[in-house]
Design an enzyme around this catalytic site. Structure first.
Site: not given
Ligand SMILES: Cc1cc2nc3c(=O)[nH]c(=O)nc-3n(C[C@H](O)[C@H](O)[C@H](O)COP(=O)(O)OP(=O)(O)OC[C@H]3O[C@@H](n4cnc5c(N)ncnc54)[C@H](O)[C@@H]3O)c2cc1C
Length: 409
Positions: A276, A131, A372, A376, A164
């Protein structure tokens, strides 16, 4: 052979590892593959798949021998993940997710804590969840808002974690929080192991999502959750350093899932195109289609070399493993997205139907570009690394003109 990784020169396995891989291949063919479509229909935790992986020893590959695991090399794990992801993203993500959620415990837990907690995880009797992400902080971890404040005998955690994986089934949570008064007054990130039944911890219902069904996500709320000092993982303020090895492993894992999925998609598309019939011949006999297949095969094979070499760097403890993990993750996951779109195209209208497997490959592919570290974020890491390395290198011999020609003065 571009369509499979059999006898790949970059992935030499000893007899024991080759035996493990061939058992996984059999499992993929007999059990995981045939059930994959059904698993992808329901976003409840895929218990049967999890049990299959635990019983066959695949879960144990993530754990050290002294704690009940079989501690596979990263190269073997990559090969196993690739094979499984060729048919089922859910099963592959159960393998990588086990790693993600347990390595911080192994790396930062005291010997007593590890001896009690880790062997049941390795046997697949219990599960943990990682988390880190919050509603306001994903890529930008400086914005993490979950706090750890000191309390008698330990800490109290308060905050909300989002996305999570396994939150609905895990007995244990690795929670990364910001220490309210860290060393030297810093807000150092620190990791804690929190049992599911800790007072003040609650888990939301499953959050519906596009794909990766069978590994549901949920929100975790921590409302002044008491955590004893013995459950702190690593030193105060060392949460991100502790997570570094975990994240590198997870990134290589995502790259391997994407590699397996696009290999599987290409196999499906090529076999479909061989049957196909359109305009008097099989779809795959048209030159335009063969060019598409050739482009995909060449790019997938290049990605395979990147993923295997990142795994080998990890096994050799190469100082540049982290950046190569980023390169492999970015390249393999971005390519996978393009490949599954093109493979779905080769299925025509059938590619859009639930009855054909390629539609779930398409839904699942997006996740690997996000988890992970998004593509970007990895581009940023790689770009910064390139600039730093270039400035440390001796001047390129063809760039032998005076400094003012750079326009720097
Ligand atoms: C199915 C699923 C399972 C997951 N499992 C886990 C888990 O078990 N544990 C956990 O902790 N998290 C988990 N996550 C979270 C995941 O790691 C995050 O969604 C991911 O790190 C992106 O963070 P965010 O969603 O806040 O996007 P944001 O950080 O809000 O990013 C939004 C957009 O901005 C872009 N961006 C951000 N910073 C920059 C920059 N400096 N320059 C250019 N572009 C940028 C990003 O690439 C993205 O396109 C999970 C997510 C999903 C969808």
């Amino acid at each position: 052979m571009p369509l499979t990784a059999q006898n790949h020169p970059l992935a030499p396995l000893d007899a024991a590892d080759a035996d493990m891989l061939s058992r996984v291949q059999q499992l993929v063919q007999d059990t995981i593959g045939p059930k994959a479509n059904a698993v992808s229909r329901d976003d409840a935790f895929a218990w049967e798949t999890f049990r299959t992986l635990a019983d066959s020893g695949v879960i144990a590959t993530a754990f050290p021998r002294e704690l009940g695991g079989s501690e596979a090399s990263m190269l073997l794990r990559v090969r196993i993940i690739e094979e499984i992801a060729r048919v089922c993203s859910t099963a592959a993500s159960i393998v990588t997710g086990t790693d993600l959620s347990s390595r911080p415990i192994i790396a930062g837990g005291s010997p007593e804590l590890c001896a009690r907690i880790v062997p049941p995880l390795a046997r697949g009797e219990t599960q943990s969840a990682f988390a880190l992400t919050e509603p306001g902080a994903g890529s930008d971890l400086a914005r993490l808002g979950t706090t750890a404040t000191r309390d008698t005998g330990g800490y109290r955690l308060t905050g909300v974690k989002k996305f999570i994986t396994r939150a609905t089934v895990a007995e244990l949570f690795v929670v990364v929080a910001s220490l309210a008064d860290g060393p030297g007054g810093s807000r150092g990130l620190t990791a804690f192991l929190v049992p599911r039944d800790a007072e003040g911890l609650s888990v939301s219902p499953i959050i519906p999502k596009l794909g990766w069904h069978g590994v549901p996500i949920a929100e975790v709320r921590l409302d002044g959750v008491p955590v004893p000092a013995s459950h702190r993982l690593g030193e105060e303020g060392q949460g991100m350093a502790l997570a570094q090895d975990t994240l590198v492993r997870a990134r290589v894992g995502h790259a391997a899932i994407a590699l397996g999925r696009m290999t599987g998609a290409l196999q499906l598309a090529a076999q479909y195109a061989g049957h196909r019939q359109v305009s008097g011949k099989a779809v795959g006999e048209h030159q335009g289609i063969q060019w598409m297949l050739a482009d995909m095969a060449a790019r997938i094979e290049a990605a395979r070399c990147l993923v295997y070499s990142a795994a080998q760097r990890y096994d050799r403890k190469d100082a540049e493993t982290s950046i190569h993990a980023s390169i492999a993750k970015m390249h393999s996951t971005d390519l996978c997205m393009r490949v599954v779109v093109d493979c779905a195209q080769l299925f025509g209208g059938n590619g859009y139907l639930d009855a054909y497997p390629i539609e779930r490959f398409l839904r699942d592919a997006k996740m690997n570009q996000i988890g992970e570290g998004t593509s970007e974020v990895h581009k940023n890491l790689i770009g910064r690394y390139i600039m730093k390395t270039a400035s440390a290198m001796s001047r390129h011999p063809c760039l032998d003109f005076e400094p003012d020609l750079f326009g720097a003065q």
